[in-house]
Write an enzyme that holds these catalytic residues in place. Sequence first.
Site, mmCIF file in Angstrom:
data_model
loop_
_atom_site.group_PDB
_atom_site.id
_atom_site.type_symbol
_atom_site.label_atom_id
_atom_site.label_comp_id
_atom_site.label_asym_id
_atom_site.label_seq_id
_atom_site.Cartn_x
_atom_site.Cartn_y
_atom_site.Cartn_z
ATOM 1 N N HIS A 70 0.812 -1.212 0.000
ATOM 2 C CA HIS A 70 0.000 0.000 0.000
ATOM 3 C C HIS A 70 0.847 1.265 0.000
ATOM 4 O O HIS A 70 1.895 1.346 0.633
ATOM 5 C CB HIS A 70 -0.937 0.003 1.213
ATOM 6 N N ASP A 71 0.378 2.234 -0.777
ATOM 7 C CA ASP A 71 0.950 3.584 -0.826
ATOM 8 C C ASP A 71 2.321 3.669 -1.477
ATOM 9 O O ASP A 71 2.987 4.703 -1.373
ATOM 10 C CB ASP A 71 1.000 4.208 0.573
ATOM 11 N N GLY A 126 5.209 -1.138 2.531
ATOM 12 C CA GLY A 126 4.364 0.030 2.359
ATOM 13 C C GLY A 126 5.129 1.333 2.298
ATOM 14 O O GLY A 126 6.201 1.480 2.880
#
Length: 264
Positions: A121-122, A139
């Site tokens: 994520h991200d 992440g």
Amino acid sequence: MTAIHPTAIIDPAAELDSTVTVGPYTVIGPHVKIGAGTTVGPHCVLEGHTTIGRDNRIFQFASLGAIPQDKKYAGEPCELVIGERNTIREFCTFNIGSPADVGVTRVGDDNWLMAYVHLAHDCQVGSNTIFANNSTLAGHVHVGDWAILAGFTMVHQFVRIGAHSMTAICSVLLADLPPFVMCQGQPAVARSMNFEGLRRRGFSPERISVVKAMHKALYRRDLTLQAAQESIADLRQAHAESEPDVQMMLSFLAQTSPQRGIVR
């Protein structure tokens, strides 16, 4: 008409350009958008708020847009955005973003992402990168344009990887990797600069000589990071052609936290 295999399951709310091709047994969710010319192979799962641009090639068994592997995630409508002309090979897994960051996992254009690549994520991936098999980003990792990650490279969360940098096989990145730097090891240490890659991308001998000078300042003159930055800044006056390269290095180093540091 969109070439969708009859065994594929496409949610009626999904938005697919008329030139998109979808292989057998692929599943595409309601919030997925796919641009012109993109091909999606068999047995893929595309879900979440996922936007995919033009002319991408997505091979079989890819999973794109699943929720983040983050216990704090509570169903927020975060996104995965993929640009144009990317090659995404077998068993790649790209997660959507999280509310703790910008909420978007982003991939630029013209990237070559080999089998089993994981983008958590991200993550923010630039353009023209190469991720060899089993490269894994935790992440919030940022990767600059033209970076190359060798097979089985593992990157700690929040690490930044500069443009034109390169890792060796099985490298473990626990600190920021500055632009142009080649590294190797567990944890990774700097070995040289990516001179051959720069030549292939059309860097002039003058620009490469400045990259060599930046390498010496960071790694060969036993300077503190602050002193190395000051030495690198002086290169701008003598080599006008390399001003963008010097500025890119200085900007990268200025954003490195003391806790994270750079690969040394």
